[in-house]
Design a protein around this motif. Structure first.
Motif, short mmCIF file in Angstrom:
data_model
loop_
_atom_site.label_atom_id
_atom_site.label_comp_id
_atom_site.label_asym_id
_atom_site.label_seq_id
_atom_site.Cartn_x
_atom_site.Cartn_y
_atom_site.Cartn_z
N UNK A 66 0.83 -1.21 0.00
CA UNK A 66 0.00 0.00 0.00
C UNK A 66 0.86 1.25 0.00
N UNK A 67 1.90 1.25 0.82
CA UNK A 67 2.78 2.43 0.90
C UNK A 67 3.53 2.65 -0.41
N UNK A 68 3.98 1.57 -1.04
CA UNK A 68 4.71 1.69 -2.30
C UNK A 68 3.80 2.27 -3.38
N UNK A 69 2.58 1.75 -3.46
CA UNK A 69 1.63 2.28 -4.46
C UNK A 69 1.34 3.76 -4.19
N UNK A 70 1.18 4.12 -2.93
CA UNK A 70 0.86 5.51 -2.60
C UNK A 70 2.01 6.45 -2.90
N UNK A 71 3.25 5.98 -2.73
CA UNK A 71 4.42 6.85 -2.93
C UNK A 71 4.90 6.87 -4.38
N UNK A 72 4.43 5.95 -5.21
CA UNK A 72 4.92 5.87 -6.58
C UNK A 72 4.82 7.19 -7.34
N UNK A 73 3.71 7.96 -7.23
CA UNK A 73 3.66 9.24 -7.96
C UNK A 73 4.79 10.19 -7.59
N UNK A 74 5.34 10.07 -6.39
CA UNK A 74 6.42 10.96 -5.97
C UNK A 74 7.72 10.69 -6.73
N UNK A 75 7.88 9.48 -7.25
CA UNK A 75 9.12 9.14 -7.95
C UNK A 75 8.90 8.81 -9.42
N UNK A 76 7.65 8.90 -9.88
CA UNK A 76 7.34 8.52 -11.26
C UNK A 76 8.10 9.37 -12.27
N UNK A 77 8.18 10.68 -12.02
CA UNK A 77 8.91 11.56 -12.94
C UNK A 77 10.39 11.26 -12.96
N UNK A 78 10.96 10.95 -11.80
CA UNK A 78 12.37 10.60 -11.73
C UNK A 78 12.66 9.35 -12.56
N UNK A 79 11.78 8.36 -12.43
CA UNK A 79 11.97 7.11 -13.18
C UNK A 79 11.80 7.35 -14.67
N UNK A 80 10.82 8.16 -15.05
CA UNK A 80 10.56 8.41 -16.47
C UNK A 80 11.76 9.08 -17.15
N UNK A 81 12.44 9.97 -16.44
CA UNK A 81 13.56 10.70 -17.02
C UNK A 81 14.90 9.98 -16.88
N UNK A 82 14.97 9.01 -16.01
CA UNK A 82 16.26 8.36 -15.74
C UNK A 82 16.72 7.51 -16.92
N UNK A 83 18.01 7.55 -17.25
CA UNK A 83 18.55 6.61 -18.24
C UNK A 83 18.33 5.19 -17.76
N UNK A 84 17.88 4.33 -18.65
CA UNK A 84 17.59 2.96 -18.26
C UNK A 84 18.84 2.08 -18.39
N UNK A 85 18.90 1.00 -17.64
CA UNK A 85 20.07 0.11 -17.68
C UNK A 85 20.32 -0.42 -19.08
#
Length: 310
Positions: free
Chosen positions: A275-294
């Protein structure tokens, strides 16, 4: 492959759940969005940094000297690695899973300094212990170990490995071990002395028996929740899916059937963590979207055969 007992390995870690009947201690405020509503994101102040919000580190860390704790942790870790090597329970450096973990770590570690400036001077290490145990840990000063069992039995993806590594690294960055040792000092010295020490941040004899303490620490539910959130952000910035914690905790739940109820445990339940992970995901979604992928992806190791009975 069986369980391996190492005298110098810590008794805490990702897969170990210490039970107690006490309630969690008060301290840092966590902006977790605990009921899974996602509304907490909208409630954050406009000046808040992009990423998760977990508040300041505990003042109890002032009661234990960081340098001595890190030195003690490095010594304990080295003793553990040497012991594992002597018992032929240490994967060689050229093993595919060791290379996998070190690659994932190399992507995540550049983002640690924002969370703790001391991380810049840590000599990070990553090793794999050949035991069936479902566990991983990061000691102070950046000393990381995974047990082969958690990689093989849960068939972890790289994103799930990053979730575990981020969680354990977060414990070190947020100095949860130092906080626990500071709280031990509180009980030993008494409130009057502690009040002055909190102001001065200086304690000459706090390093007594540090090595032994580092092996037997227990993190609180608050520590665990904070580590989940900070770990999510580290993974997202490194290009690993922060939602992987959901599938990870579903797998852990399957592996930990019969675990005690949440109110008896120092670890939040898997359901709460999801539940906490799902709730916090919007806080890091932009970071993940912009991050270079492996640019490399690694398969999990072959599943372990059933444990032999003795």
């Amino acid at each position: 492959m069986e369980h391996v007992h190492l005298e110098h390995a810590p008794r805490y870690g990702f897969g170990r759940c210490d039970c107690c009947a006490s309630t969690p201690e008060g301290g840092r405020r966590l902006f977790t969005g605990l009921v899974g509503t996602g509304a907490a994101v909208a409630a954050l102040p406009a000046w808040a940094r992009e990423g998760v919000q977990v508040g300041e580190r505990s003042k109890f860390t002032k009661l234990a000297p960081a340098e001595q704790i890190e030195e003690a942790a490095s010594l304990q870790y080295r003793q553990m690695v040497n012991e594992a090597a002597q018992k032929r329970a240490l994967l060689p450096q050229d093993h595919a899973q060791v290379q996998r973990l070190r690659y994932i770590g190399a992507r995540m570690l550049p983002f640690t300094e924002e969370w703790n400036p001391r991380a810049k001077q840590w000599k990070w290490e990553v090793n794999v212990i050949t035991s069936r145990e479902l566990n991983a840990f990061c000691m102070p000063a950046g000393k990381i170990a995974f047990y082969y069992g958690i990689l093989a039995q849960l068939q972890l993806s790289d994103d799930e490995v990053a979730a575990i590594m981020g969680h354990e690294v977060a414990h070190a960055l947020r100095e949860h071990a130092r906080e626990r040792m500071g709280k031990t000092t509180v009980t030993r010295l008494g409130a009057g002395v502690v009040s002055s020490l909190l102001g001065l941040g200086n304690l000459g004899d706090a390093a007594l028996s540090m090595g032994a303490q580092l092996l037997t620490l227990k993190f609180s539910r608050e520590d665990e929740t904070e580590a989940d959130l900070v770990g999510m952000e580290l993974a997202a910035r490194a290009g690993y899916d922060p939602m992987a914690g959901v599938s990870l905790w579903e797998k852990m739940g399957q592996a930990a059937k019969g675990a005690p109820p949440q109110w008896l445990s120092t670890h939040p339940s898997g359901k709460t963590r999801i539940q906490d992970i799902r709730a916090a995901t919007p806080q890091v979604a932009g970071l993940f979207a912009r991050a270079p992928k492996p640019d490399r992806r690694f398969p999990p190791p072959a599943p372990l055969p059933p444990a032999t009975s003795r």
